[in-house]
Motif scaffolding. Structure first.
Motif, PDB file in Angstrom:
ATOM      1  N   ARG A 230       0.855  -1.182   0.000  1.00 29.54           N
ATOM      2  CA  ARG A 230       0.000   0.000   0.000  1.00 29.54           C
ATOM      3  C   ARG A 230       0.893   1.234   0.000  1.00 29.54           C
ATOM      4  O   ARG A 230       1.971   1.225   0.597  1.00 29.54           O
ATOM      5  N   TYR A 231       0.423   2.321  -0.653  1.00 33.89           N
ATOM      6  CA  TYR A 231       1.274   3.501  -0.792  1.00 33.89           C
ATOM      7  C   TYR A 231       0.523   4.777  -0.439  1.00 33.89           C
ATOM      8  O   TYR A 231      -0.661   4.930  -0.728  1.00 33.89           O
ATOM      9  N   GLY A 232       1.292   5.691   0.188  1.00 30.92           N
ATOM     10  CA  GLY A 232       0.741   6.986   0.555  1.00 30.92           C
ATOM     11  C   GLY A 232       1.210   8.069  -0.387  1.00 30.92           C
ATOM     12  O   GLY A 232       1.861   7.802  -1.407  1.00 30.92           O
ATOM     13  N   TYR A 233       0.921   9.301  -0.039  1.00 28.71           N
ATOM     14  CA  TYR A 233       1.222  10.461  -0.881  1.00 28.71           C
ATOM     15  C   TYR A 233       2.705  10.827  -0.799  1.00 28.71           C
ATOM     16  O   TYR A 233       3.435  10.743  -1.787  1.00 28.71           O
ATOM     17  N   SER A 234       3.154  11.189   0.406  1.00 31.62           N
ATOM     18  CA  SER A 234       4.568  11.511   0.588  1.00 31.62           C
ATOM     19  C   SER A 234       5.139  10.805   1.811  1.00 31.62           C
ATOM     20  O   SER A 234       6.294  11.003   2.168  1.00 31.62           O
ATOM     21  N   SER A 236       4.175   6.987   4.446  1.00 28.54           N
ATOM     22  CA  SER A 236       3.367   5.769   4.505  1.00 28.54           C
ATOM     23  C   SER A 236       2.066   5.951   5.278  1.00 28.54           C
ATOM     24  O   SER A 236       1.122   5.184   5.101  1.00 28.54           O
ATOM     25  N   ALA A 237       2.004   6.975   6.136  1.00 25.40           N
ATOM     26  CA  ALA A 237       0.785   7.214   6.915  1.00 25.40           C
ATOM     27  C   ALA A 237      -0.388   7.456   5.978  1.00 25.40           C
ATOM     28  O   ALA A 237      -0.299   8.243   5.030  1.00 25.40           O
ATOM     29  N   GLY A 238      -1.474   6.783   6.233  1.00 27.36           N
ATOM     30  CA  GLY A 238      -2.667   6.960   5.404  1.00 27.36           C
ATOM     31  C   GLY A 238      -2.720   6.084   4.176  1.00 27.36           C
ATOM     32  O   GLY A 238      -3.690   6.118   3.428  1.00 27.36           O
ATOM     33  N   ALA A 239      -1.659   5.303   3.934  1.00 24.54           N
ATOM     34  CA  ALA A 239      -1.659   4.415   2.776  1.00 24.54           C
ATOM     35  C   ALA A 239      -2.781   3.397   2.914  1.00 24.54           C
ATOM     36  O   ALA A 239      -3.001   2.836   3.979  1.00 24.54           O
ATOM     37  N   ALA A 240      -3.508   3.179   1.827  1.00 25.22           N
ATOM     38  CA  ALA A 240      -4.655   2.270   1.870  1.00 25.22           C
ATOM     39  C   ALA A 240      -4.749   1.493   0.562  1.00 25.22           C
ATOM     40  O   ALA A 240      -4.273   1.956  -0.479  1.00 25.22           O
ATOM     41  N   ILE A 248      -0.344   3.580  -8.299  1.00 23.21           N
ATOM     42  CA  ILE A 248       0.858   4.204  -8.848  1.00 23.21           C
ATOM     43  C   ILE A 248       2.103   3.575  -8.243  1.00 23.21           C
ATOM     44  O   ILE A 248       3.068   3.244  -8.950  1.00 23.21           O
ATOM     45  N   GLY A 249       2.092   3.406  -6.909  1.00 21.51           N
ATOM     46  CA  GLY A 249       3.242   2.808  -6.250  1.00 21.51           C
ATOM     47  C   GLY A 249       3.542   1.414  -6.763  1.00 21.51           C
ATOM     48  O   GLY A 249       4.698   1.057  -6.999  1.00 21.51           O
ATOM     49  N   LEU A 250       2.503   0.625  -6.963  1.00 23.76           N
ATOM     50  CA  LEU A 250       2.692  -0.742  -7.457  1.00 23.76           C
ATOM     51  C   LEU A 250       3.195  -0.759  -8.898  1.00 23.76           C
ATOM     52  O   LEU A 250       4.027  -1.596  -9.262  1.00 23.76           O
TER      53      LEU A 250
END
Length: 376
Positions: A230-234, A236-240, A248-250
């Motif tokens: 799972r990936y967040g914006y900037s 890892s907090a909030g990644a879902a 995008i991260g994947l």
């Protein structure tokens, strides 16, 4: 579309002067007509989805401006490079180039000329294609793809120059931001990674290993969980799961780290994306999410890809309601100026890029079957 006198001269020179090797194999050969037909069938595309692609290209061609570029019909009208890059990517994805005798040769040539005019000269860093980092990444990807498909030497220096600006603009933490060198986010990084990945498919381009390594470090930082699925914006907090940022991260992991279907992080990430698998409804899709997520789930193959692309199995064993038929259903079929386009989605793409951006991303999503080869 009518091109001004100067633009017509540039296009004529570009078309006449391009002499790609006729028999050279390329990394994007799956887009060629004969190869595309086979890949389309094997990967789950249909004649209906290809007709939708063609209808979308017809509409996009009509939106081209006299200077060869395109323009968004919503809030980001000034981002001509991004609009031109997205439209060109749709044509390139269908195997259309500026050197081959194809239906949209002049359309593509005019678009490529527009980007070349904006590109840094001589292969150096120079100025960016656009001051907007998103736009620069999109435009760079289009230039690189145009070169990969044609081996037109006239594009090598402009494309490498644009790549050099991407490379030089990477922040210390491995991300890309709105200004060169500034710490950025997963979304902006996604377009730079796509451009750099395309460049790495050819030895003709230079992409430093250090750039790839730093990007992986950023993805580790914004990835959540033991498997980084799972990936967040900037951060890892909030990644879902099931979000654009995770998709995008994947995709970045697939492009730079070689994560394939058998990688635990990819497998877990795809499970999360499947929670938002397309459903055939009258609703307008989040085209940004589905553009990225469809490419990721395509790497998984098997039942997950069949469910995503064609829909879940019914009682009779057949499938319906997946991404493919959903997008075909949403495309405007009625005669008129918008025939072949997609209504602007309610998200950022619709608000900023309007009908043009929504249509380009929908067409690119329907080209997923053959646009990029899967790792063997």
């Amino acid at each position: 579309m009518r091109i001004g006198r100067l633009g017509a001269v540039v296009v004529a020179v570009l078309v006449a002067g391009a002499q790609p090797p006729k028999k050279a194999a390329g990394p994007l050969d799956g887009r060629k007509e004969a190869e595309r037909a086979k890949t389309l069938k094997d990967a789950g595309g249909t004649e209906e989805s290809e007709r939708a692609v063609e209808m979308g290209l017809v509409w996009l061609a009509k939106q081209q401006k006299q200077d060869g570029g395109w323009e968004f019909d919503a809030g980001s009208k000034d981002e001509r490079v991004a609009a031109t890059g997205l439209a060109l990517l749709a044509f390139l994805g269908a195997g259309e180039t500026h050197t081959d005798k194809c239906k949209y040769q002049k359309t593509v040539a005019a678009g490529v000329a527009f980007l070349v005019k904006a590109a840094p000269g001589g292969g150096g860093i120079g100025k960016p294609l656009s001051k907007n980092a998103y736009a620069h990444g999109i435009g760079t990807l289009a230039l690189v793809e145009a070169y990969l498909m044609t081996r037109d030497k006239a594009l090598l220096a402009p494309a490498q120059g644009a790549l050099n600006h991407v490379i030089a603009g990477q922040a210390a933490n491995g991300s890309w931001g709105y200004t060169p060198g500034a710490a950025g986010d997963t979304s902006i990084t996604g377009w730079q990674v796509q451009a750099l990945h395309a460049a790495r498919l050819s030895r003709d381009f230079v992409v430093p290993a250090a750039t790839v390594k730093k990007t992986a470090e950023f993805l580790d930082a914004v990835g959540a969980g033991k498997l980084k699925a799972r990936y967040g914006y900037s951060e890892s907090a909030g990644a879902a799961p099931g979000t654009s940022l995770t998709a995008i991260g994947l995709l970045c992991r697939h492009r730079f780290d070689g994560w394939a279907a058998d990688h635990d992080g990819m497998a877990e990430g795809v499970k999360g994306l499947m929670k938002k698998a397309p459903v055939k409804t009258a609703a307008v899709p989040d085209t940004y999410f589905y553009y990225y997520a469809t490419q990721v789930v395509r790497t998984a193959g098997g039942d997950e890809w069949a469910t995503w692309n064609e829909g879940p199995k019914g009682a009779d064993g057949g499938r319906k309601g997946g991404m493919r038929d959903w997008l075909v259903l949403l495309q405007l079929k009625k005669d008129g100026p918008n025939q072949g386009s997609f209504d602007p989605d309610p998200g950022h793409i619709g608000r900023s890029c309007g009908r043009l951006g929504t249509t380009a991303l929908a067409v690119l999503t329907l080209e997923v079957y053959y646009r990029y080869p899967l790792p063997r």
